[in-house]
Design an enzyme around this catalytic site. Structure first.
Site, PDB file in Angstrom:
ATOM      1  CG  ASP A   7      65.688  58.015  26.355  1.00  0.00           C
ATOM      2  OD1 ASP A   7      64.817  57.422  27.022  1.00  0.00           O
ATOM      3  OD2 ASP A   7      66.643  58.621  26.860  1.00  0.00           O
ATOM      4  CD  GLU A  67      63.866  54.288  28.364  1.00  0.00           C
ATOM      5  OE1 GLU A  67      65.044  53.910  28.221  1.00  0.00           O
ATOM      6  OE2 GLU A  67      63.526  55.293  29.007  1.00  0.00           O
ATOM      7  CG  ASP A 140      68.406  62.207  27.417  1.00  0.00           C
ATOM      8  OD1 ASP A 140      67.762  61.486  28.193  1.00  0.00           O
ATOM      9  OD2 ASP A 140      68.907  63.296  27.745  1.00  0.00           O
TER      10      ASP A 140
END
Length: 158
Positions: A7, A67, A140
């Site tokens: 992420d 992501e 996260d």
């Protein structure tokens, strides 16, 4: 097979790892790379690049899930996030690790069942699915493990 989910972030970069054997999760873990030690963006990007490379060397993942970029009201944030993603993608490419991308909405749908789920819902479901022993404080980390879980579900049911 080891799947790493990443992420991207310019302050904290989450990463999560899943070890899979015969469609079963054997081990899972997640944490964050703290980039706040860097005084400015170039220094934070260097810290990120070095940390990602260290993680890749240590765990030797077979595939990476990153992501995809999403639209944000703050254009400056989008550019900063894009630079962090670029550093991550470069590290993965240099280590010959195949890359898959999913949007935040796809990950939330795969993990929670709702593409509009909150970060707290993602955290809860990740904990329910893999029962982490070490529970990081940063969302996260859970988002990154959610990315890995999203891909695991895709390959498991494909």
């Amino acid at each position: 097979m080891i799947i790493i989910g990443i992420d991207p972030g310019s302050r904290f970069c989450g990463y999560g790892l899943l070890e899979i054997n015969e469609r079963r999760i054997l081990a899972a873990g997640c944490d964050v790379i703290n980039l706040l030690k860097g005084k400015d963006l170039p220094q934070r990007l260097e810290i990120l690049f070095d940390a990602i490379n260290d993680i890749l060397r240590e765990y030797k993942p077979d595939i990476a899930v990153v992501e995809s970029i999403f639209y944000h009201k703050q254009i400056r944030s989008v550019f900063t996030l894009g630079q962090a993603r670029g550093v991550i993608l470069l590290a993965l490419a240099q280590n010959d690790i195949p890359i898959v991308e999913y949007s935040p909405r796809e990950v939330k749908k795969a993990v929670v069942g709702n593409g509009n789920a909150s970060k707290q819902q993602v955290r809860y479901m990740v904990n329910q699915i893999v029962n982490l022993h070490h529970k990081p404080a940063q969302d996260d980390a859970y988002d990154a493990l959610g990315l890995a879980l999203c891909h695991y579900h895709r390959i498991r049911f494909a």
